[in-house]
Motif scaffolding. Structure first.
Motif, short mmCIF file in Angstrom:
data_model
loop_
_atom_site.label_atom_id
_atom_site.label_comp_id
_atom_site.label_asym_id
_atom_site.label_seq_id
_atom_site.Cartn_x
_atom_site.Cartn_y
_atom_site.Cartn_z
N SER A 103 -13.05 4.64 0.59
CA SER A 103 -14.04 5.42 1.32
C SER A 103 -14.62 6.45 0.36
N GLY A 104 -15.93 6.57 0.32
CA GLY A 104 -16.56 7.49 -0.63
C GLY A 104 -16.20 7.13 -2.07
N GLY A 105 -15.96 5.85 -2.34
CA GLY A 105 -15.64 5.41 -3.70
C GLY A 105 -14.21 5.71 -4.12
N ARG A 106 -13.38 6.20 -3.20
CA ARG A 106 -11.99 6.55 -3.55
C ARG A 106 -10.99 5.73 -2.75
N SER A 107 -9.82 5.57 -3.34
CA SER A 107 -8.75 4.86 -2.66
C SER A 107 -8.18 5.74 -1.56
N VAL A 108 -8.12 5.20 -0.32
CA VAL A 108 -7.51 5.97 0.76
C VAL A 108 -6.24 5.31 1.30
N GLN A 109 -6.07 4.03 1.02
CA GLN A 109 -4.82 3.35 1.39
C GLN A 109 -4.75 2.08 0.57
N THR A 110 -3.54 1.66 0.26
CA THR A 110 -3.40 0.45 -0.55
C THR A 110 -2.06 -0.19 -0.27
N SER A 111 -2.00 -1.53 -0.41
CA SER A 111 -0.83 -2.24 0.10
C SER A 111 0.34 -2.26 -0.87
N MET A 112 0.07 -2.38 -2.18
CA MET A 112 1.21 -2.34 -3.11
C MET A 112 1.75 -0.92 -3.13
N SER A 113 3.00 -0.78 -3.49
CA SER A 113 3.64 0.51 -3.23
C SER A 113 4.22 1.12 -4.49
N PHE A 114 5.52 1.23 -4.56
CA PHE A 114 6.21 1.81 -5.71
C PHE A 114 6.02 0.93 -6.96
N SER A 115 6.02 -0.38 -6.73
CA SER A 115 5.86 -1.34 -7.84
C SER A 115 4.90 -2.43 -7.39
N PRO A 116 4.45 -3.29 -8.30
CA PRO A 116 3.57 -4.39 -7.88
C PRO A 116 4.32 -5.51 -7.15
N THR A 117 5.57 -5.27 -6.79
CA THR A 117 6.31 -6.27 -6.01
C THR A 117 6.13 -6.04 -4.52
N GLY A 118 5.78 -4.81 -4.12
CA GLY A 118 5.70 -4.49 -2.70
C GLY A 118 4.38 -4.89 -2.06
N GLY A 119 4.31 -4.72 -0.75
CA GLY A 119 3.08 -4.99 -0.01
C GLY A 119 2.98 -6.43 0.43
N LEU A 120 1.84 -7.06 0.16
CA LEU A 120 1.60 -8.45 0.57
C LEU A 120 2.45 -9.40 -0.26
N PRO A 121 2.71 -10.60 0.26
CA PRO A 121 3.27 -11.61 -0.63
C PRO A 121 2.23 -11.93 -1.72
N SER A 122 2.71 -12.25 -2.92
CA SER A 122 1.81 -12.67 -4.00
C SER A 122 2.13 -14.11 -4.36
N VAL A 123 1.64 -14.56 -5.50
CA VAL A 123 1.84 -15.96 -5.85
C VAL A 123 3.35 -16.27 -5.95
N SER A 124 4.10 -15.41 -6.64
CA SER A 124 5.54 -15.68 -6.74
C SER A 124 6.38 -14.45 -6.40
N ARG A 125 5.74 -13.42 -5.81
CA ARG A 125 6.48 -12.22 -5.39
C ARG A 125 6.58 -12.17 -3.87
N SER A 126 7.67 -11.56 -3.40
CA SER A 126 7.91 -11.55 -1.96
C SER A 126 6.97 -10.60 -1.22
N GLY A 127 6.55 -9.51 -1.88
CA GLY A 127 5.96 -8.42 -1.10
C GLY A 127 7.05 -7.76 -0.27
N ASP A 128 6.64 -7.00 0.74
CA ASP A 128 7.62 -6.24 1.53
C ASP A 128 8.62 -7.16 2.22
N LEU A 129 9.89 -6.76 2.15
CA LEU A 129 10.96 -7.44 2.86
C LEU A 129 11.72 -6.37 3.63
N ASP A 130 12.24 -6.72 4.76
CA ASP A 130 13.17 -5.82 5.42
C ASP A 130 14.24 -5.43 4.38
N PRO A 131 14.45 -4.13 4.14
CA PRO A 131 15.41 -3.74 3.09
C PRO A 131 16.80 -4.32 3.31
N GLU A 132 17.15 -4.58 4.55
CA GLU A 132 18.48 -5.14 4.82
C GLU A 132 18.63 -6.55 4.24
#
Ligand SMILES: Nc1ncnc2c1ncn2[C@@H]1O[C@H](COP(=O)(O)OP(=O)(O)O)[C@@H](O)[C@H]1O
Ligand SMILES: CC(=O)OP(=O)(O)O
Ligand SMILES: [Mg+2]
Length: 384
Positions: free
Chosen positions: A184-213
């Motif tokens: 918004s206004g040319g700035r990032s206001v929310q994004t799916s990857m998190s602490f590392s590029p492993t989080g968020g959506l599933p990727s080609v060979s990464r899980s993305g978010d998993l229940d921590p348990e």
């Protein structure tokens, strides 16, 4: 050719891309080295060979660095101290940073007399408000640097730089790693990857978010940290669900031919992308522009269709055969849908020039003068 030549090196998880631009922004040369067949050192060696045969003399090198951690939020000149600092950040992005650093070291060894600049994929997201970057853990954990950083910022910056009138936008960068960013206004206001590029959506060979348990469940059954890292970074995502298919064109062809695993993998993936885009409309208060970028976003019409079919109620109406890259919206659609070719290399080129100016405006030395006179700190060297 106008002005100094800057080489941009972009080590992605599935390919290493490199491009050389002159001072007018003209692209003089580009090359893509597929991965994981080539390690970063040999990929840089190949770039050196090819630049030499193109007869180009490099005056500076810009490097994409996936993670800048809490401190590095703008492009920086690379020196031994920065490299040491980035080595301490490897645990923040263990899949990418070792390769990024290898690539930097190989390029610094080859071009020791030119400035090298680190361009951080996290930097674009430095504008995230606390409610967007805070992870719901106690302060003691946050104090260790655990927060949402966000990635693919150089790709989203390219969209912001090149698409006029973005308005309230969601950028789906679907490449080796896949993320969605609300702008918004040319700035990032929310994004799916998190602490590392492993989080968020599933990727080609990464899980993305998993229940921590899930991770604790496996830990209790004898999985080591290395096993778990292999699981979430290398053997999950689309490939994990499809029996190892990392080529998304092959995955969609197999799904179309009725392969149940590939169909399910695509459904899980595209549902995650669509629900994330839809969720971000709540953050933005609506949606003016939806952008697809990255290898999958640019080239996979079936993936785009599966995502946009789930967003019709929001006004995302696309023309299935519209040429790409470009505007693929149906005439009169309330939301503009675009396919934009990812070009982190151009963003890095500009960032390096801004950081190094005015030194870069001085002409590069031609051929044989390693260590010779030139603009302070910006000595051109022959390549090859
Ligand atoms: N024609 C295509 N159709 C579908 N997927 C494609 C196509 N071309 C590339 N891709 C997918 O794009 C992904 C790589 O994206 P890319 O942005 O190049 O990755 P990275 O920059 O992370 O190395 C791969 O999974 C590949 O299968
Ligand atoms: C941040 C990230 O996931 O990068 P890539 O898509 O190059 O793997
Ligand atoms: Mg990429």
């Amino acid at each position: 050719m106008r002005g100094a030549v800057v080489l941009s090196v972009n080590p992605g998880s599935r390919s290493l891309k490199a491009a050389a631009h002159d001072g007018s922004g003209a692209r003089l040369w580009a090359h893509r080295v597929p991965r994981p067949t080539a390690d970063p050192g040999s990929a840089v060696a190949e770039i050196v060979r090819r630049l030499a045969s193109a007869g180009l003399t490099v005056s500076a090198v810009a490097h994409r660095v996936v993670h800048g951690g809490p401190v590095h939020v703008a492009p920086e000149r690379i020196d031994d101290e920065l490299v040491a600092d980035l080595r301490r950040l490897v645990d923040f992005a263990p899949l990418h940073l070792p390769g990024d650093l290898d690539s930097i070291e190989a390029a610094r060894a080859r071009w020791p007399d030119v400035p090298h600049v680190a361009c951080f994929d996290t930097a674009f997201h430095a504008t995230l408000a606390p409610a967007a970057h805070r992870l719901p853990v106690p302060d003691g954990v946050t104090a260790l640097g655990v927060r949402r950083y966000g990635f693919h910022g150089l790709s989203v910056q390219h969209v912001v730089d090149t698409v006029p009138g973005l308005g309230r936008a969601v950028v789906a960068h679907l490449g080796g790693g896949c993320s969605v960013t609300a702008v918004s206004g040319g700035r990032s206001v929310q994004t799916s990857m998190s602490f590392s590029p492993t989080g968020g959506l599933p990727s080609v060979s990464r899980s993305g978010d998993l229940d921590p348990e899930v991770l604790l469940f496996l830990l209790d059954r004898g999985w080591t940290a290395a096993d778990l890292r292999g699981l979430v970074d290398r053997s999950s995502g689309l490939a994990g669900m499809s029996g190892g298919v990392t080529d998304v064109a092959e995955l969609t062809a197999r799904a179309a031919a009725g392969d149940p695993d590939c169909r399910l993998a695509l459904e899980v993936f595209t549902t995650a992308v669509a629900t994330t885009v839809a969720g971000y409309t709540a953050v933005l208060g609506g949606l003016d522009t939806l952008v697809f970028s990255g290898g999958i976003g640019e080239h996979s019409a079936p993936v785009r269709a599966a995502v946009t079919d789930r967003l019709r109620h929001l006004g995302v109406l696309v023309h299935p055969t519209a040429p790409v890259p470009g505007d693929v919206s149906r005439h009169g659609a309330p939301v503009r849908t675009l396919v934009v070719t990812a070009d982190e290399e151009r963003v890095m080129d500009r960032a390096a020039r801004e950081l190094l100016a005015p030194a870069l405006r001085a002409p590069a030395l031609s051929a044989a003068a390693p260590g010779g006179a030139g603009a302070p700190g910006v000595r051109g060297r022959p390549v090859g």
